[in-house]
Write an enzyme that holds these catalytic residues in place. Structure first.
Site, short mmCIF file in Angstrom:
data_model
loop_
_atom_site.label_atom_id
_atom_site.label_comp_id
_atom_site.label_asym_id
_atom_site.label_seq_id
_atom_site.Cartn_x
_atom_site.Cartn_y
_atom_site.Cartn_z
N GLU A 47 -11.45 3.82 -4.82
CA GLU A 47 -11.46 2.44 -5.30
C GLU A 47 -12.86 1.82 -5.22
OE1 GLU A 47 -8.31 0.61 -3.00
OE2 GLU A 47 -6.80 1.40 -4.38
N GLU A 86 2.30 -6.01 1.69
CA GLU A 86 1.51 -6.18 0.47
C GLU A 86 2.34 -6.10 -0.82
OE1 GLU A 86 -1.66 -3.36 0.06
OE2 GLU A 86 -2.04 -3.94 -2.02
N ASP A 114 0.91 4.34 -2.66
CA ASP A 114 0.31 3.19 -1.98
C ASP A 114 1.36 2.23 -1.43
OD1 ASP A 114 -1.61 1.48 -1.08
OD2 ASP A 114 -2.19 0.70 -3.02
C1 GCU Z 1 -4.35 -0.87 -1.65
C2 GCU Z 1 -4.71 -2.30 -1.48
C3 GCU Z 1 -6.19 -2.51 -1.35
C4 GCU Z 1 -6.71 -1.61 -0.25
C5 GCU Z 1 -6.30 -0.19 -0.50
C6 GCU Z 1 -6.62 0.72 0.67
O1 GCU Z 1 -4.76 -0.40 -2.90
O2 GCU Z 1 -4.24 -3.03 -2.57
O3 GCU Z 1 -6.42 -3.85 -1.08
O4 GCU Z 1 -8.09 -1.71 -0.18
O5 GCU Z 1 -4.92 -0.09 -0.66
O6 GCU Z 1 -5.70 1.02 1.40
O7 GCU Z 1 -7.75 1.09 0.84
#
Ligand code: GCU
Length: 844
Positions: free
Chosen positions: A304, A412, A384
């Site tokens: 990400e 979440e 996730d």
């Molecule tokens: C999810 C979450 C993010 C977080 C990511 C992670 O995608 O939405 O906010 O950073 O998990 O666990 O690194």
């Protein structure tokens, strides 16, 4: 003054409680026998101020004062005679006991953090393997007393695994990624806060459930945490946690060496570059100088947008070992996240592409390549934190590498603490899952504790985004998830319902009506949420592109995030078979792979995770996929309505403040579950064209659409996504009007009804609405949910902002004129979707 005291006494309510003490309230219970049997003192075997043993003694003092109204002094061994017949409570480590009294006590084997609790003699013995263990034993003893359990037990308790951590996703500016309980208790304006009282209080809560480590900052880490000033601040945080045996660690940004910091700015962050290695060694040494007992690091790399070793064509293991090696001389642990995937280039038009494959793909060939003090931290499922996922196959793939399971107490994707969802039953589906590695029982919980593959390290980490809100998580009931996490991480085989009931008694008291109602609601909450959000292993149908809160099923597809449903007019689901799909099922050991490969042996609740099928595919249950969607959504929303009535049955049995705050949330949930139900059923009804055999979907006899009313100053508004509005359309105040009026003549039989109004509550304004019948006002409300709920807000009319308010027992006559006046505020144009005039018991 006198008068209000009398009124309070007459009402008999417990004093209002904010929730700040969570399950450590030490509310009075009646003692079993005469006060003769109560101990006369607490003997602390360690006098170090602010050490865990001292804290244990103070906690026992506080607990007995609260629970039994019995005040005790703390004494030290010098003033205690072992042969003494007066009863007391003795707390310390096994070694301290031996030092003080000579000779080790005859007790079962203890491991680090374990304890022995013996309440059979006149002196209650609480002995820890280490100081932390003594504190855990004291909390256990207090938990029993606070639940009215005075039995003469004697038992040893050892944790299943050494790593029992929480991860906070706090940013240095004080915001919290996916935080729903207010701003950070740790950081503000780029630095550590001055007043760390809440940090100590958090340490106390964590210690009481056996948590021994915390990562205090976001996995999406900011290199400026390593500045001299922040290092000093981290030292203060560690000082605040230390008395509770909670060791502090931090999340690191892999590219920190290239950020301009006190340690010098390098031109590379290549993990095998000698300058980079020296850089991290220096940082680590400096940290340990200030925090000698630092727990370690957590690293999110190549995921990400986060930097990582792959940038330099180094493996994830090389990246992890860079940090593990720097930590090793200090005894620190490196938690390396398995949450590695490509969120940019995944292409849904390629049938075999699959984000679920990423973890095993990225770790292929790396098993056994990680340093001994490195632990791969694996999210429970391959995607996730979704409402239903199979266990991550990486648990079975890594056999020469220590692993830990990553859970998310933060809701979440599961209602953001505005929906009651008790999570331990969900976690248990993964922890108790048998991977059948080498055709041998291989429960995930035995893998992460290190037992199955003989690993030295292991355990659990949970994302827990507590904030400054008095309730910690924003919701009193959500705290059962934090409590449950700690209890499970200590003993993965424990029963979620038994844990829950301990929590209820500690949090709300032992009244059987209270215990029964909250047990019932909580145990049915995850199934209900799964029912009204996403079924059959579709993962989630929430909006993954925006808030992760309300419904938005089309957000899953046609983007590179890889949370695809592949839904079209005839079919739905991900084909993850080896024979025809992405091959994901083949990542499991053969027996499990065979089960998921074959549609007839795939459990219904994971059908769409593993198979792409027609809406008319028949389930093991006998229903079709589409009819299951409809039925489940109606059933789930129906269950959520009962939470309100069950809770209302507790009025007067729970203090007024927590009663009201919880009622508010459950009422919101009941309304929002209907938003979910209608959005998802309408969406798939529209997509598939297949009618609901029970004719509920799209058919609402008790509704009046706002756009069909007589409007003045209001105009119709087409909502996007369409399914977030009843009949696609809402109304908003016109551009040139701040006040709008919507009127309709009701055509229902005379009677008493509940009047529900569905509206949208956006951030960026506080509209006001007033509803009246024949010009007689029934009620009014303000659009301030953004201040009261804490979930990620929305600036649109959508599934996140859609809400419902209900006025009960309204007398309605045929031909009555109902009028709603909306006053816009800021960007919020007093939006309305529909009203429902509901006879008793009808949900519509
Ligand atoms: C999810 C979450 C993010 C977080 C990511 C992670 O995608 O939405 O906010 O950073 O998990 O666990 O690194």
């Amino acid at each position: 003054m006198m008068r209000s005291l009398l009124v309070l006494a007459a009402a008999g309510f417990a004093a209002a409680e904010t929730g700040i003490d969570a399950w450590l309230r030490y509310a009075p219970v009646s003692s079993p026998s005469s006060s003769q049997s109560l101990p006369s003192s607490i003997i602390s075997l360690n006098a170090t101020a602010n050490g865990p043993v001292h804290i244990a003694a103070v906690e026992l003092q506080k607990g007995l004062a609260g629970i039994l109204d019995h005040n005790l002094s703390v004494i030290y061994p010098v003033s205690y005679q072992p042969g003494n017949t007066t009863s007391s409570i003795l707390v310390g480590t096994v070694a301290e006991y031996a030092n003080s009294f000579g000779g080790s006590p005859q007790i079962p084997r203890l491991v680090d953090d374990g304890y022995w609790l013996n309440a059979t003699g006149s002196t209650v013995q609480i002995l820890g393997h280490n100081e932390r263990g003594a504190l855990y034993g004291a909390f256990q003893y207090l938990s029993m007393l606070a639940q009215g359990n005075f039995s003469n037990v004697a038992f040893a308790s050892n944790p299943d695994a050494p790593i029992r951590w929480v991860n906070q996703w706090d940013n240095l500016d004080g915001s919290i990624e996916r935080g729903y309980g207010g701003p950070s208790i740790f950081f503000t304006n780029g630095t550590v806060v001055d007043d760390l009282d809440r940090v100590s209080a958090y340490g106390r809560l964590l210690a009481s459930i056996g948590i021994n480590g915390i990562i205090v900052n976001n996995v999406n880490a900011n290199a400026s945490l390593l500045s001299t000033e922040n290092l000093e601040g981290l030292g203060r945080i560690a000082d605040a946690f230390r008395p509770y045996g909670v060791q502090v660690g931090i999340a690191l940004n892999f590219a920190s060496p290239t950020a301009n910091l006190v340690y010098g700015n390098l031109s590379t962050f290549d993990p095998i570059n000698p300058d980079v290695i020296t850089w991290w060694t220096n940082v680590t040494d400096a940290l340990y100088e200030r925090v000698p007992d630092m727990a370690g690091y957590l690293v999110k790399a190549n995921s990400e947008g986060q930097p990582g070793p792959l940038t330099y064509n180094r493996t994830l293991a090389q990246g992890a070992n860079l940090f593990a090696n720097a930590l090793q001389p200090h005894g620190g642990i490196l938690m390396f996240r398995a949450f590695v995937y490509d969120s940019v280039n995944l292409n849904e038009s390629v049938w075999k592409e699959d984000r679920a494959n990423a973890a095993v793909d990225f770790f292929t060939g790396l098993d056994g390549k990680f340093a001994e003090n490195a632990v791969v931290q694996i999210k429970y499922g391959p995607i996730d934190f979704q409402v239903r996922e199979p266990a991550s196959p990486l648990f079975a793939y890594l056999r020469n590498t220590s692993t830990a399971i990553e859970l998310e107490v933060t809701q979440e994707y599961l209602g953001q603490q505005c929906h009651l969802v008790y999570l331990p039953p969900l976690w248990k589906t993964v922890l108790d899952f048998d991977m059948r590695a080498n055709h041998t029982q291989s429960l995930v919980r035995d893998i992460v504790t290190g037992k199955r593959f003989n690993r030295p390290l292991g355990g659990a980490a949970a994302v827990v985004n507590v904030g400054t809100n008095d309730t910690w998580l924003g919701s009193h009931l959500s705290m059962s998830n934090l409590y449950g996490y700690g209890r499970l991480a200590w003993d993965f085989s424990s029963d979620p319902e038994a844990i829950l009931q301990d929590w209820i008694r500690l949090t709300f008291g032992s009244n059987p009506t209270v215990v029964a109602a909250i047990t019932n609601m909580s145990m049915s909450s995850w199934p209900a949420y799964e029912n009204y959000s996403g079924n059959l292993g579709i993962q989630t149908l929430t909006d993954i592109l925006y808030t992760h809160f309300g419904p938005n099923p089309q957000s899953q597809d046609n983007n590179p995030w890889g949370q695809w449903t592949r839904a079209d007019h005839k079919t739905i689901g991900m084909d993850r078979t080896v024979s025809n799909g992405t091959g994901f099922s083949g990542q499991y050991p053969v027996e499990v792979a065979a089960m998921y490969e074959n549609i007839s042996t795939t459990p219904d609740d994971l059908l769409l995770w593993f198979h792409h099928v027609n809406y008319t595919q028949q389930l093991h249950s006998g229903e079709t996929v589409i009819q299951h969607f409809y039925n489940a959504h109606y059933a789930g929303a129906d269950t959520a309505q009962t939470f309100v009535t069950q809770w209302e049955g507790l009025q007067g049995k729970v203090d007024q403040q927590r009663y009201n705050e919880t009622l508010f949330r459950l009422t919101y949930q009941a309304g929002h579950s209907i938003v979910w139900r209608d959005a998802i059923t309408n969406f798939y009804h529209n997509l598939s064209g297949i009618a609901d055999s029970q004719n509920r979907v799209g058919n609402h006899p008790w509704r009046v659409e706002a756009e069909s009313m007589t409007l003045q100053g209001y105009e119709p508004y087409t909502v996007s996504p369409f399914e977030a509005a009843s009949n696609v359309t809402a109304i908003v105040t016109s551009a040139n009007a701040t006040t709008g009026t919507a009127m309709t003549t009701l055509n229902f039989p005379n009677g008493t009804y509940n009047l529900a109004v569905n509206y949208y509550d956006l951030i960026g304004g506080k509209s006001q609405w007033t509803v009246s019948l024949n010009n007689h006002q029934i009620g009014s409300w303000v659009g301030d949910l953004e201040d009261r709920l804490g979930h990620a807000p929305s600036i649109y009319l959508d599934g996140h902002s859609a809400a419902r308010i209900t006025f009960h027992n309204v007398t309605v006559g045929k031909g009555d004129v109902l009028k709603i006046v909306g006053v816009a505020d800021g960007i919020e144009p007093a939006p309305l979707d529909y009203i429902s005039v509901l006879p008793a018991g009808v949900v519509d």
